[in-house]
Design an enzyme around this catalytic site. Sequence first.
Site, PDB file in Angstrom:
ATOM      1  N   LYS A   1      10.021  97.866  98.208  1.00 34.46           N
ATOM      2  CA  LYS A   1       9.110  96.858  98.701  1.00 34.46           C
ATOM      3  C   LYS A   1       9.048  97.946 100.139  1.00 34.46           C
ATOM      4  CE  LYS A   1       5.529  94.700 100.548  1.00 34.46           C
ATOM      5  NZ  LYS A   1       3.758  95.132  99.906  1.00 34.46           N
TER       6      LYS A   1
ATOM      7  N   LYS B   1      -2.474 103.983  95.724  1.00 32.21           N
ATOM      8  CA  LYS B   1      -1.707 103.148  94.424  1.00 32.21           C
ATOM      9  C   LYS B   1      -1.834 103.736  93.025  1.00 32.21           C
ATOM     10  CE  LYS B   1      -1.627 100.919  96.906  1.00 32.21           C
ATOM     11  NZ  LYS B   1      -1.194 100.579  98.500  1.00 32.21           N
TER      12      LYS B   1
HETATM   13  C1  F6R Z   1       2.550 102.015  99.033  1.00 34.57           C
HETATM   14  C2  F6R Z   1       3.289 101.018 100.114  1.00 34.57           C
HETATM   15  C3  F6R Z   1       4.204 102.098 100.829  1.00 34.57           C
HETATM   16  C4  F6R Z   1       4.648 101.015 102.402  1.00 34.57           C
HETATM   17  C5  F6R Z   1       5.360 102.236 102.764  1.00 34.57           C
HETATM   18  C6  F6R Z   1       5.605 101.783 104.818  1.00 34.57           C
HETATM   19  O1  F6R Z   1       1.471 100.401  98.372  1.00 34.57           O
HETATM   20  O2  F6R Z   1       3.533 100.150 100.331  1.00 34.57           O
HETATM   21  O3  F6R Z   1       3.654 103.495 100.951  1.00 34.57           O
HETATM   22  O4  F6R Z   1       3.382 101.425 103.445  1.00 34.57           O
HETATM   23  O5  F6R Z   1       6.923 102.013 102.330  1.00 34.57           O
HETATM   24  O6  F6R Z   1       5.978 100.452 104.257  1.00 34.57           O
HETATM   25  P1  F6R Z   1       5.829  99.390 105.937  1.00 34.57           P
HETATM   26  O7  F6R Z   1       4.338  99.295 106.085  1.00 34.57           O
HETATM   27  O8  F6R Z   1       6.851  98.314 105.302  1.00 34.57           O
HETATM   28  O9  F6R Z   1       6.500 100.198 106.691  1.00 34.57           O
END
Ligand code: F6R
Length: 609
Positions: free
Chosen positions: A604, A485
């Site tokens: 994102k 973070k």
């Molecule tokens: C960090 C963050 C990323 C996601 C990763 C997986 O704050 O958001 O590390 O956790 O890119 O993304 P998802 O959960 O969408 O598969």
Amino acid sequence: MCGIVGHLGPRNSVEIVMEGLKRLEYRGYDSAGICFVNEKGQFSVFKKSGKLENLQALIAKEKIIARSCIGHTRWATHGEVNDVNSHPHNSEDIALVHNGIIENAEEIRTELLAEGVRFQSDTDSEVFLGMLTFYTQKKKMGLVESIAQSFKRIRGNSAFVILNRATSEIFAVKRGAPLVCGINEISSEVLVSSDPYALVGVVDKLYFPEDDIICYLSAANKNLLRFFDLNLVPSKRYFSKKQEMSFKASEKGNFEHFMLKEIHEQPELMRGLVQFYFHGEGKDSLHGITQLRPERIIISACGTAYYAGLVIRNFIETFNGVSCTHELASEFRYRKPLVNPKDLAVFISQSGETADTLAAQTLCKELHVGTLSIVNVEGSSLYRQCDHNLLIRAGIEVGVASTKAFTQQVLTGRILSHVLAGHLNDKEKTNALIYKINTLAERVDSLLVNSGLIREVAQQLYNKKGFFFTGRGPYFPIALEGALKLKEIAYVHAEGYAAGELKHGPIALIDHEMVNIAVMGEDLFEKSISNVQEVRARKGIIVVIGPESHREEIKKISDHAILLNLEGLGEFSPLFLNIVNQLLAYYVAKCKGTDIDKPRNLAKSVTVE
Ligand code: F6R
């Protein structure tokens, strides 16, 4: 990653597409563009590198009204960030936007060049346009046939949205990349996007096409949206649902940043999760998995979701006594993993669209392993591909740095372990679990109104050279997540370490400019304190985030102590301490003045491998 929006309907499509692109800003991008059919029946294309405001400034001078428009925010993969490489790409008759990568683009480009097709940009996306031009002009095929033909030819994960100048109609097709269509029958509007968030407030029904399905958006009254396979046979290979997301959930309200708002939403979401799974519709999905008795559980995910998986592995080992391995999806997918059909593979993802997580899921399916997702976006690719799904019910997460999704993933993982242990019908155990989650929600409520100390610590430390987050046992994943973070939103060097590992190397880095954020609870408390002593002896700055019950010991060895009441929280203590890390990262980033909701270089949802 890139964002796509297309709109067709009686209202001004340009405004709707621009609003959609604005909502997709949170996903990360470096240029933006739109294309529409103007009143002369020709394409108008506007594209600009940099922020969406640049594009907005460009079109503000024009008086634009269009009934059909496609738009894109680009996150560069092939070709540098500039206006030419921005999307849409267009010929006289066809315009397109693209998310993803065409792996065999160079091979196809060479063939097309030999056929006399010319290119303006360095992008792989324009190669697809070249194919469409070739098939429609040289081979005299119709546009939809050309799309099918071209799509069969390319390799890699991609989604395309294509605008036909002659008819103003829009086509979309995807493989391994997110795509959603939506309709509003009353207003005769139809939209397509890479993210349902762009469709909120315009459509009332969503359609998630499967791979290799062509979506045909037309203005025809009863036929706003149709689906065909690549042989042009009408198809029902899509998942549809009512549009339920609300604008309120997607607005910042009184908060300065989405990240802060999302941190504050957590107690309510925790209570909502309990309500959903134990008193509401979610009961069915839990009943659907009560029969699962895996011999081993394999957890796979990326980033923050991977760290949530580490916490969940502790739950599985502690409460289920089942062997559990934990894998980075981006590594697992390239191994030859020794799995067997008695295993259960659990994939954790906020977006449900992370390319590596999806690939790991596909691999498990090919190896005949049952798959289960812990996922936020209902209807996402992961959701559709898994045999079972548990929704984390976090609502839309706009801040790029994941906060509430992590918390909800961990809690959902705990509910999974409860069900797999056969405890769903055990009233006493279920009530104890519910009580603990509700207690956690209450504690987070009071932490959020008393976060002044965390802000002060951030103000004192934000300029230090580096940060070591340490933790042991169940607190180790929290150290990893805390460091992630901080580095992603504050751009400071931070590492997460198992506290016992410091002396095996990294302790060499400790001096009076290095901060050790030591996360500790009741488990392994004394061992954690000994590790802090090692750092203190080398003049490191000590921040302890730990249990109020050990106030004196902690005060004695720390420069800053953030103490919390962990009593009665049991296995959720790490989650509680993690909220402190979220706030600390937020306030450090604020002191540094970074773009907290849209940190540089990040996207994102990582839909490329
Ligand atoms: C960090 C963050 C990323 C996601 C990763 C997986 O704050 O958001 O590390 O956790 O890119 O993304 P998802 O959960 O969408 O598969």
